[in-house]
Design an enzyme around this catalytic site. Structure first.
Site, PDB file in Angstrom:
ATOM      1  N   LYS A 275       0.852  -1.187   0.000  1.00  0.00           N
ATOM      2  CA  LYS A 275       0.000   0.000   0.000  1.00  0.00           C
ATOM      3  C   LYS A 275       0.890   1.240   0.000  1.00  0.00           C
ATOM      4  CE  LYS A 275      -4.434   1.190   2.095  1.00  0.00           C
ATOM      5  NZ  LYS A 275      -5.354   0.913   3.207  1.00  0.00           N
ATOM      6  N   GLU A 354     -19.374  -5.352   9.878  1.00  0.00           N
ATOM      7  CA  GLU A 354     -20.342  -4.580  10.655  1.00  0.00           C
ATOM      8  C   GLU A 354     -21.385  -5.466  11.323  1.00  0.00           C
ATOM      9  OE1 GLU A 354     -18.596  -1.946   7.528  1.00  0.00           O
ATOM     10  OE2 GLU A 354     -19.550  -3.921   7.492  1.00  0.00           O
ATOM     11  N   ARG A 382     -25.334  -1.720   6.909  1.00  0.00           N
ATOM     12  CA  ARG A 382     -24.950  -3.098   6.619  1.00  0.00           C
ATOM     13  C   ARG A 382     -25.281  -4.044   7.773  1.00  0.00           C
ATOM     14  NH1 ARG A 382     -20.357  -2.813   2.558  1.00  0.00           N
ATOM     15  NH2 ARG A 382     -19.969  -4.937   3.174  1.00  0.00           N
TER      16      ARG A 382
END
Length: 600
Positions: A275, A354, A382
């Site tokens: 990343k 979630e 969600r």
């Protein structure tokens, strides 16, 4: 070179050396461009080679690329004819920060939330089969998104299908270790090639006639893969697994993808990337550079609402060991970094999950603990079933710290917290608080922590105009507060709409009420003001349908009160992207909107 790329067809004319030069040019451009527009920097720097290689081998829009989350698709946008519009990224009327079907024929599926790509790509692949279409469907998903339960539901289905689906797992959480070397590249190229696939299917078909030998051969193959490759989890789920390979090595990526293009069964390519690759500061701190704001000369010493929440957590945990803070992979964004350092045993990051976060909190609550879930409004959607079934139905003591409520700005419709008041208000056993400033927010968390039941406190992205907010005070449950006395017009303002209401109220000589609670409403005060004023206005940064203003309207109807009520809020459509205040002005959730409502 970038100026000459108008479609993916243009890069197919380039040799490997020029493709590598193109990758560096894209990287340099993104670093410069994102600093001006803001956006997701580190994720895009890590996926440049993967995106170039995939476009080089496959053919969009005939073949479908489905990016998970979509915030790593900037290179994809550049290669598909949107380079000249990148300066408009995340701005009103400009390019979306995510993939968006209405923006380009090359965006096969819209994204913004995590863990959706495999399900969507599988649907596309099976749809291709039903339509006798030989097009390829490719899902690109990160290791973080793979923690979402929806990903595993999709993997389970994919492995039980014969869909022509390729999943590219972009793993940027682990460094490129020794097993990602020359031997591993050779093995991956070999086992992704046609010869190996034919040999494997033919030999296993032959050995099936000799069960004992077949069983031994199959076990040996699994042990061999276990020794030289990562876990056989994906193979156990029914997908052919290939990798890991270096996701920044263009020649290897291209060769492997060309091999995998020839296959038609569900398969997964595991690539290792870094990343922030190519920008040392982003490589060293990918979390900080995950998303960056545009360079600005404006600075503010005012606290963000997320900061206020983080301070409250730390101060409260000092005296309460039963406080448990939970986040679904949004530690920094939710202001929990210091709490994580100071109280590691009371902090849980459950990953992009979630649904699990909410039910996990419910389990903790049954043991006498006080869990607080820090979650963005758009992501709370969600876990809606878990909120109803596992928390509210059992009336458990769980606090929801709902961040990024209302309009969030440049992230646009996928991240706007436009619906929470509507979908929360209809659930029994819930208390819903809406602070108008930092001090009030702190008081509300004090109240929530000392109150039984399920409590939601929703607050916006951005800063409060109050610097000193730490207090031991609490707020009486369900009580609104008149902050300006006037006549004729009464304005019921929710959350950060109070500031605009107060400004308008002074010009209109109106009564202004900081409602503070959406549920329970201060019914007595509303009825009193409806009886003593000739016009009522409500204003909220939520959709009008089913929102706070609707709750006031229901109350007036029940009590047969006919004082006219104008409800200001978001209309029945998804919001645009742009600067946060720009959007509030666009939808007239401001002083002007209130004044116009009164005069109309």
């Amino acid at each position: 070179m970038l100026n000459s790329i108008t479609s993916p067809l243009d890069i197919k004319q380039l040799d490997i050396a020029k493709l590598q030069s193109l990758a560096e040019e894209v990287r340099t451009f993104l670093i410069e461009s994102i600093q001006k527009t803001g956006g997701h920097l580190a994720p895009n720097l890590g996926t440049i080679e993967m995106t170039i290689a995939t476009h080089y081998v496959f053919d969009t829009p005939n073949d479908s690329f489905v990016f998970d989350v979509g915030h790593q698709a900037y290179t994809h946008k550049i290669l598909t004819g949107r380079f000249d519009k990148m300066h408009t990224l995340r701005q009103k009327g400009g390019l979306s920060g995510f993939t968006k079907r209405s923006e380009s024929k090359h965006d096969s599926f819209g994204a913004g939330h995590s863990s959706t790509s495999i399900s969507a790509a599988l649907g596309i692949a099976i749809g291709n089969g039903i339509n006798n279409n030989n097009s390829k469907s490719i899902a690109m998903i990160g290791d973080g998104a793979l923690t979402g339960g929806m990903s595993f539901e999709a993997l389970n289905h994919a492995g039980d299908s014969d869909a022509d689906l390729l999943i590219i797992l972009n793993d940027n959480d682990m460094s490129i270790s020794k097993n990602v070397g020359a031997m591993n590249k050779y093995l991956t190229k070999l086992i992704s090639g046609k010869v190996y696939s034919i040999m494997k299917s033919k030999s296993l078909g032959f050995l099936e006639k000799m069960p004992k030998i077949h069983k031994f051969a199959k076990r040996s193959e699994e042990h061999l893969k276990g020794m030289v490759l990562p876990s056989t989890l994906f193979e156990e789920l029914g997908l052919d697994y290939f990798g890991p390979i270096d996701g920044h090595d263009l020649p290897t990526l291209i060769q492997t993808l060309q091999n995998l293009k020839q296959q038609t069964k569900p398969r997964l390519l595991h690539i290792i990337t870094k990343k922030g690759y190519g920008l040392k500061t982003a490589e060293n701190d990918p979390c900080k550079f995950h998303s960056v704001s545009p360079i600005s000369s404006n600075s503010s010493n005012l606290p963000s609402y997320s900061t206020v929440f983080g301070v409250w957590l730390n101060n409260t945990a000092l005296h309460h060991k039963n406080l448990i803070a939970i986040t679904p992979a949004m530690c920094t964004g939710s202001g929990m970094s210091e709490f994580k350092k100071n109280y590691p045993k009371q902090y849980f990051d459950v990953g992009i999950a979630e649904q699990h976060a909410i039910t996990f909190a419910g389990g903790l609550a049954t043991q006498g603990l006080k869990p607080i879930i820090a979650i963005y409004s758009t992501f709370l959607q969600r876990g809606y079933d878990q909120l109803i079934h596992d928390i509210a139905l059992q009336n458990l003591n769980v606090i929801f710290a709902i961040d990024r409520a209302g309009l969030v700005g440049s992230d646009g419709a996928t991240h706007a917290g436009s619906f929470d008041l509507s979908f929360l208000r209809c659930i029994p056993n819930l208390t819903i608080m809406v602070p108008s400033n930092a001090m009030q927010m702190y008081q509300m968390f004090n109240t929530a922590f000392e109150t039984n039941g399920t409590i939601c406190i929703r607050y916006p992205k951005g800063t409060s105009d109050i610097k000193n907010y730490i207090t031991d005070e609490k707020i009486p449950l369900g009580k609104a507060k008149i902050i300006l006395e006037g006549s004729n017009v009464a304005i019921f303002a929710f959350g950060i709409m109070v500031k605009s209401a107060l400004t308008a109220g002074k010009k209109l000589n109106a009564t202004v009420v900081d409602m503070r609670f959406v549920k329970p409403l201060d019914k007595a005060l509303i009825i009193k003001l409806a009886s003593s004023h000739t016009k009522l206005i409500s204003i909220e940064d939520n959709v009008i349908i089913g929102g706070a203003g609707s709750a006031i309207s229901e109350l007036l109807h029940q009590k047969n009160i006919n004082t006219p009520l104008s409800i200001l809020g978001l209309q029945d459509k998804f919001s645009e992207q742009g600067e946060q205040q720009e959007l509030y002005d666009l939808y007239e959730l401001n002083e002007i909107g209130i004044i116009n409502a009164v005069h109309s």
